[in-house]
Design a protein around this motif. Structure first.
Motif, short mmCIF file in Angstrom:
data_model
loop_
_atom_site.label_atom_id
_atom_site.label_comp_id
_atom_site.label_asym_id
_atom_site.label_seq_id
_atom_site.Cartn_x
_atom_site.Cartn_y
_atom_site.Cartn_z
N ARG A 45 55.19 34.88 -51.80
CA ARG A 45 55.30 35.74 -53.00
C ARG A 45 55.83 37.13 -52.64
N VAL A 69 53.91 29.15 -54.74
CA VAL A 69 53.87 27.69 -54.54
C VAL A 69 53.08 26.96 -55.63
N VAL A 119 46.51 26.67 -54.57
CA VAL A 119 47.47 27.08 -53.53
C VAL A 119 47.54 26.02 -52.43
N VAL A 194 43.42 30.82 -35.59
CA VAL A 194 44.63 31.53 -35.19
C VAL A 194 44.51 32.96 -35.72
N1 LIG Z 1 44.64 31.39 -39.28
C1 LIG Z 1 43.90 30.32 -39.01
O1 LIG Z 1 42.89 30.39 -38.28
C2 LIG Z 1 44.30 28.99 -39.57
C3 LIG Z 1 43.67 27.85 -39.06
C4 LIG Z 1 44.01 26.61 -39.56
C5 LIG Z 1 44.97 26.51 -40.55
N2 LIG Z 1 45.56 27.63 -41.04
C6 LIG Z 1 46.54 27.47 -42.10
O2 LIG Z 1 47.77 28.01 -41.70
C7 LIG Z 1 48.52 28.38 -42.86
C8 LIG Z 1 49.08 29.78 -42.67
O3 LIG Z 1 47.99 30.69 -42.63
P1 LIG Z 1 47.97 32.00 -41.73
O4 LIG Z 1 46.78 31.91 -40.87
O5 LIG Z 1 49.29 32.23 -41.14
O6 LIG Z 1 47.60 33.08 -42.84
P2 LIG Z 1 48.40 34.28 -43.51
O7 LIG Z 1 49.00 35.15 -42.47
O8 LIG Z 1 47.46 34.85 -44.50
O9 LIG Z 1 49.60 33.54 -44.26
C9 LIG Z 1 49.43 32.87 -45.46
C10 LIG Z 1 50.79 32.75 -46.10
O10 LIG Z 1 50.66 32.00 -47.33
C11 LIG Z 1 51.38 32.69 -48.34
N3 LIG Z 1 50.83 32.39 -49.65
C12 LIG Z 1 49.54 32.50 -50.06
N4 LIG Z 1 49.44 32.17 -51.35
C13 LIG Z 1 50.70 31.83 -51.77
C14 LIG Z 1 51.24 31.41 -53.00
N5 LIG Z 1 50.48 31.25 -54.09
N6 LIG Z 1 52.57 31.16 -53.07
C15 LIG Z 1 53.36 31.32 -51.97
N7 LIG Z 1 52.91 31.71 -50.78
C16 LIG Z 1 51.57 31.97 -50.69
C17 LIG Z 1 51.24 34.16 -47.97
O11 LIG Z 1 52.32 34.90 -48.51
P3 LIG Z 1 52.28 35.83 -49.82
O12 LIG Z 1 50.94 36.48 -49.86
O13 LIG Z 1 53.42 36.77 -49.60
O14 LIG Z 1 52.52 34.91 -50.97
C18 LIG Z 1 51.39 34.10 -46.46
O15 LIG Z 1 52.75 34.09 -46.10
C19 LIG Z 1 47.56 28.25 -44.04
O16 LIG Z 1 47.79 27.03 -44.72
C20 LIG Z 1 46.20 28.22 -43.37
O17 LIG Z 1 45.23 27.55 -44.14
C21 LIG Z 1 45.26 28.87 -40.57
#
Ligand SMILES: NC(=O)c1ccc[n+]([C@@H]2O[C@H](COP(=O)([O-])OP(=O)(O)OC[C@H]3O[C@@H](n4cnc5c(N)ncnc54)[C@H](OP(=O)(O)O)[C@@H]3O)[C@@H](O)[C@H]2O)c1
Length: 265
Positions: A45, A69, A119, A194
């Motif tokens: 976004r 999304v 989401v 992460v």
């Molecule tokens: N960090 C961890 O420990 C971890 C562990 C396991 C899995 N994951 C998964 O990895 C993925 C990435 O997470 P991350 O850790 O990199 O977190 P992050 O830095 O918070 O990134 C999340 C991303 O999702 C986007 N997003 C959120 N809501 C959205 C929407 N409605 N439409 C479009 N984009 C949206 C955000 O962008 P905008 O806000 O600009 O829209 C941001 O780019 C997620 O699916 C998370 O569940 C993370």
């Protein structure tokens, strides 16, 4: 086509489209794919964040398509724009956008639950619905769905997040059967902790936490193969997979002991 005939997508096959590319894992993965020679389309976004990243690369290699999304028409429109602007199809789709929200017994909230599902689950479904018709017609494509090890089984205060990620693991494994017949490689990506903005607000202990760069590197390696699951780090993955095999009574007893040991009993 069978599982054995599947192959990962390569930069010459088309564009890599990543959602959730404005920070964390998505942005790092975009960096790795660009270094590998991919043309990349970035969706999230916050358009300013995407543009700030894109300006470091040649304009013809990075497309910024801001979208939410959770909005199916916006995602269909994003795909159409990417393929028109790049003049090539999306060969690799990484459904990575997601949100985390703590939700246990005391802070259970149906509206917030629905937002997490919108989401994390419907957002992925909207990306898949956009890319699948073209991939099926071309009988080729690769899809990486970012779930989490939190989807393996119920963990404390993760009733919404964990349920959304369990749904994704289910969705991916179900689709993998038929996708292989259509020449489409479906993979699920299950990271442990992460260090990204997502978990910055999570005050729980974070064992075996990886940097976003290390996570993206592991994902890139997994995407170069055809295995179904890309999961890391190993200790977290195996501990949770073992826990999944325990009888429930033992699982909850060990969980209670763990909470006592951490002083939360
Ligand atoms: N960090 C961890 O420990 C971890 C562990 C396991 C899995 N994951 C998964 O990895 C993925 C990435 O997470 P991350 O850790 O990199 O977190 P992050 O830095 O918070 O990134 C999340 C991303 O999702 C986007 N997003 C959120 N809501 C959205 C929407 N409605 N439409 C479009 N984009 C949206 C955000 O962008 P905008 O806000 O600009 O829209 C941001 O780019 C997620 O699916 C998370 O569940 C993370």
């Amino acid at each position: 086509m069978t599982e054995r005939g599947l192959r990962p997508a390569r930069p010459e096959d088309g564009v890599a489209w990543i959602t959730g590319a404005s920070s964390g894992i998505g942005r790092e993965l975009a960096r790795f794919l660009l270094d590998e020679g991919w043309t990349v389309a970035l969706t999230a976004r916050r358009e300013a964040e995407l543009q700030a990243f894109a300006q470091h690369y040649p304009a013809e290699r990075v497309f910024v398509i801001a979208a939410d999304v959770t909005e199916a028409p916006a995602m269909a429109n994003a795909l159409a724009r990417i393929e028109a602007e790049a003049g090539r199809p999306v060969a690799l789709a990484i459904a990575n956008a997601g949100v985390w929200r703590r939700m246990g017994l005391s802070d259970f909230d149906a509206e917030a639950f629905a937002q997490v599902m919108a989401v994390n689950v419907l957002g992925v479904a909207n990306m898949l619905a956009a890319v699948l018709p073209g991939m099926r017609a071309r009988r080729f494509g690769q899809i990486g769905i970012v779930a989490s090890v939190a989807g393996y089984l119920g963990l404390p205060r993760a009733s919404a997040y964990g349920a959304s990620k369990a749904a994704l693991i289910h969705m991916a494994s179900s689709l993998r059967f038929e996708a292989a017949e259509s020449g489409i490689l479906v993979q699920v990506i299950n990271p442990g902790f992460v260090a990204t903005p997502m978990i910055a607000a999570n005050t729980a202990s974070k064992p075996f936490v990886l940097s976003a760069e290390a996570a993206a590197s592991r994902i890139q390696r997994g995407l170069a193969g055809t295995g179904f699951e890309i999961a890391f780090p190993r200790p977290t993955v195996w501990l949770l997979k073992l826990a999944r095999l325990l009888p429930w009574r033992l699982f909850f007893a060990l969980g209670a002991l763990g909470a006592l040991a951490r002083g939360r009993g």
